[in-house]
Write an enzyme that holds these catalytic residues in place. Structure first.
Site, PDB file in Angstrom:
ATOM      1  N   ASP A 480       0.829  -1.211   0.000  1.00 17.95           N
ATOM      2  CA  ASP A 480       0.000   0.000   0.000  1.00 17.95           C
ATOM      3  C   ASP A 480       0.869   1.269   0.000  1.00 17.95           C
ATOM      4  O   ASP A 480       2.073   1.231   0.275  1.00 17.95           O
ATOM      5  CB  ASP A 480      -0.910  -0.023   1.230  1.00 17.95           C
ATOM      6  N   ASP A 548     -10.634   1.960  -3.369  1.00 16.56           N
ATOM      7  CA  ASP A 548     -11.192   1.730  -2.033  1.00 16.56           C
ATOM      8  C   ASP A 548     -12.712   1.755  -2.076  1.00 16.56           C
ATOM      9  O   ASP A 548     -13.365   1.382  -1.109  1.00 16.56           O
ATOM     10  CB  ASP A 548     -10.692   2.806  -1.055  1.00 16.56           C
TER      11      ASP A 548
HETATM   12  C1  GLA Z   1      -5.731   1.919   2.129  1.00 11.74           C
HETATM   13  C2  GLA Z   1      -6.128   0.739   1.276  1.00 11.74           C
HETATM   14  C3  GLA Z   1      -7.200  -0.054   1.977  1.00 11.74           C
HETATM   15  C4  GLA Z   1      -6.704  -0.512   3.324  1.00 11.74           C
HETATM   16  C5  GLA Z   1      -6.232   0.673   4.142  1.00 11.74           C
HETATM   17  C6  GLA Z   1      -5.538   0.231   5.408  1.00 11.74           C
HETATM   18  O1  GLA Z   1      -6.743   2.856   2.208  1.00 11.74           O
HETATM   19  O2  GLA Z   1      -6.543   1.151   0.024  1.00 11.74           O
HETATM   20  O3  GLA Z   1      -7.599  -1.154   1.199  1.00 11.74           O
HETATM   21  O4  GLA Z   1      -5.659  -1.436   3.142  1.00 11.74           O
HETATM   22  O5  GLA Z   1      -5.327   1.486   3.429  1.00 11.74           O
HETATM   23  O6  GLA Z   1      -5.081   1.283   6.163  1.00 11.74           O
END
Ligand code: GLA
Length: 733
Positions: A480, A548
């Protein structure tokens, strides 16, 4: 032969199966672009016009010919300093601070195979059957001793031409590169639209189409990442081009940092499309002997509409950008802990989630954010990659073994490029974060960005990650990256204008070391969802978390937009709870399943323990169906049958390349009182053949299906969802 050089006319011709690209070294040594279009033989030098356009169009001194001006000529690598006053690809400053260069042809070389780029991702060919070739043309500036090696790669069977450029200081003094773009495409006339893919966090890559008008139109990122806001993919097409008709050209950047993509209509109604590194906060000094690589741009052309552009790009990215064993394998179906538990989990709750996953037939549990150090919320601990054994109830291996014993694999989330101020790493090494001395750093999600341009920082993170990955049977990593870079300052850089580029080189170096060390690990890219969804990342991570936003309604738009440049095999897509956590929308589970199945990285992202029995049964059915359609999703041709923004029904299709079968999905978005019938019209079937629809057993003629389509039930409710599986009947059937 895909690559030809005619020494009499000094013409280079690149042929693919359906396209031809041509350029020529003219009498003054400039490299003039002649043609990129449908496959043809012949010499297209005739397309260039020469006329005295007044003193406003400057001429090179040696030309002493007012009809000759780089301000008008279509070019391969336009530079600042030769009289071209349009957007250029290269701007350099010499040791005295003076701008301007003059690049003329010096030499060229044609090689078998596809070139690679040192330290940067690039399209590759691993089989002689691809018939890949590379062309290198070196342009030189005699005054500065500067060389620009233009690289062209060709994958003729999939109509792909790539470009990259190596800017080399072969002179005696330092030069500073102020702008280093990779590729342009000059059109001598035409009426075009430009399509870009724009959005924001949780609403990425929505196509936006507008007319090319006089002046410059650009999208780009100055965030140090390719970004959720604009994607490094640009398509230009005839004004009346559709999915299936008209000419279209595309550029896709194989790079994950700041970029700039521009289209300019000039004073003579000519159009230049170009792509490359952003020149904001960019200034790259080259000492004698040093070089800078302008990252690769993938280009393709179609005279059969935009769909063909997508098909070419999908084939290229699937087999010539993505690497490793997972490129061709069905990916595990995941249950991800994020939307199930966010930070609020422990070893027991994860074990329960895995147990339920096993019961439903899910392959892998992914432990998302929250498993390390004091990471009970998003304010702290990034950089301290040590397992929180108290939270997990023991060592990681204990949990992973327990989960594995239930027949469920284990994956883990990391965000290695970041550091929290509240972390041991930051307390020990505050200078490892990108921050400007004397200025409070700007925070994003309460975190700072580590200086990935530094080898010592990368080594530390590499070692920390390896310690975790080696400690248990981890088979998947979600990588990430959750903020933009604002403060560009590295303690170690000789020039701060290098940092954003060197950061990305550092990121690629770290990823490469990890994929070499863990060749069987499946890496999924992520950046606040789809903030780094680009061909550069796909070289390291064969799938990327698309957004997301897991609401199926919005996801139809996001996945539709993403599909213009990227294959379904690259898209992570999960079924989440309803109403959706981000936008509160309620969508039936069947629809959520069918929409998520359009991603090669399928999975679930909700608390399975809370599901009623009927939902569990539906999920079992979805998993069975996904395994059946997976080969077509990952390897088939993807068709955007209608648009989620313009049409009442959103429909899409995965068809076998040979037309032997197709999966057609449709979701009703808009209903009206006693409404008109909606038809779903597939493409890519074999004309003249009959197809049986697997569920109903109905037999349809392909031509009728592709002309009229199949009607959806009249009066369908919103989100009514249909999946048709058409199988071609052989003569024997
Ligand atoms: C980001 C990712 C999510 C999740 C969060 C965790 O927003 O896109 O899928 O993994 O971080 O903090």
């Amino acid at each position: 032969m895909p690559l030809l050089y005619d020494s009499t006319t000094k013409t280079f011709t690149i042929h693919t199966d359906h396209t031809t690209y041509q350029m020529r070294v003219d009498e003054y040594g400039y490299l003039v672009h002649l043609y990129y279009g449908a496959r043809t033989e012949g010499q297209m030098g005739y397309v260039v016009t020469y006329a005295d356009r007044s003193g406003m169009c400057a001429s090179p001194h040696d030309a002493s010919d007012r009809t000759y001006s780089l301000d008008v000529l279509p070019q391969e690598y336009p530079f600042q300093g030769g009289g071209d006053m349009r957007n250029t690809l290269l701007v350099v400053r010499d040791a005295n601070g003076t701008f301007g260069c003059d690049l003329r042809y010096d030499r060229h070389e044609i090689r078998d195979g596809k070139y690679a780029l040192k330290g940067l991702p690039a399209v590759y060919s691993e089989s002689a059957d691809d018939d890949a070739r590379s062309l290198s043309i070196t342009l030189a500036d005699k005054r500065l001793g500067l060389e620009v090696e233009l690289l062209y790669g060709v994958l003729p069977k999939i109509d792909i031409i790539t470009r990259a450029a190596i800017i080399r200081n072969a002179g005696p003094a330092k030069v500073v590169v102020k702008r280093a773009q990779t590729a342009c495409l000059d059109m001598v006339h035409g009426s075009f639209d430009v399509i870009t893919f724009n959005g924001r966090h949780a609403m990425e890559r929505r196509p936006s189409r507008c007319a090319v008008t006089p002046g410059s139109f650009s999208v780009g990122s100055r965030r140090g990442m390719s970004s959720n806001q604009y994607n490094p993919l640009m398509i230009m097409c005839d004004r009346d081009a559709t999915e299936t008709s008209g000419r279209a050209w595309s550029m896709s950047f194989v790079y994950s940092g700041s970029f700039l993509a521009e289209v300019e209509k000039d004073q003579y109604e000519q159009v230049r499309m170009q792509m490359g590194l952003s020149d904001e906060q960019f200034s790259y000094p080259l000492e004698p002997g040093e070089e800078l690589i302008a990252p690769e741009v993938i280009m393709t052309f179609s005279n059969a509409g935009i769909e063909k552009i997508s098909h070419n790009l999908h084939r290229c990215i699937r087999k010539h950008v993505c690497r490793g064993p997972w490129r061709d394998r069905p990916r595990p179906i995941l249950i991800n802990s994020w939307e199930a538990h966010y930070f609020d989990f422990d070893g027991d709750s994860l074990a329960r989630l895995a147990g339920k996953a096993a019961e439903l037939g899910i392959d892998m549990l992914v432990m998302d954010d929250g498993w390390f150090a004091n990471r009970y919320d998003d304010m702290r601990s990034l950089g301290d990659w040590t397992v929180n054994e108290q939270k997990l109830g023991g060592p990681l291996s204990q949990l992973v073994d327990y989960v594995n014993a239930m027949g469920v694999k284990f994956g883990i989330w990391v965000e290695p490029e970041m550091v929290s101020e509240d972390s041991n790493l930051y307390r020990a090494h505050p200078d490892w974060a990108l921050a400007i001395p004397g200025k409070d750093p700007v925070l994003g999600r309460d975190q700072l960005v580590l200086d990935m341009s530094r080898a010592d920082v990368r080594d530390n993170i590499f070692n920390q990650l390896c310690a975790v990955f080696d400690s248990a049977n981890i088979e998947y990593v979600k990588w990430d990256y959750n903020r933009s870079i604002v403060d560009v300052y590295s303690r170690c850089a000789s020039d701060q204008g290098k940092v954003l580029y060197d950061y990305i080189l550092g990121l690629y170096d770290l990823l490469e070391r990890l994929i070499q060390r863990y060749p069987d690990m499946l890496f999924e890219g992520c950046s606040a969802g789809g903030g780094r969804f680009d061909a550069g990342m796909l070289y390291y991570t064969p799938q990327i978390w698309t957004s997301d936003n897991t609401d199926a309604h919005d996801r139809m738009t996001i996945q539709y937009g993403t599909s213009f440049g990227y294959p379904c095999s690259a898209m992570g897509a999960h079924v989440s709870a309803s109403p959706n956590e981000i936008n509160g929308r309620d969508v039936p589970l069947t629809t959520r399943g069918v929409v998520a199945m359009a991603g090669g990285g399928f999975g679930y992202e909700l608390d399975l323990m809370e599901l009623p029995e009927r939902a569990c049964e539906l999920i079992k059915g979805q998993i069975k169906m996904y395994r059946e359609i997976d080969p077509l999703v990952r390897e088939g041709l993807y068709y955007r049958l209608s648009s989620p923004k313009k049409d009442r029904v959103c429909s899409w299709e995965f068809a076998a390349e040979d037309g032997s079968e197709a999966i057609v999905c449709a979701v009703v978005l808009e209903v009206e009182g006693y409404g008109v019938a909606n038809y779903v019209v597939p493409r890519g079937l074999t004309r003249g053949a009959l197809y049986r629809e697997a569920t109903s057993g109905n037999v349809y003629p392909a031509d009728a299906l592709m002309d009229v389509g199949v009607p959806l039930p009249v009066g369908s409710a919103p989100y009514m969802t249909r999946v048709y599986h058409f199988v071609r009947l052989d003569d024997a059937d």
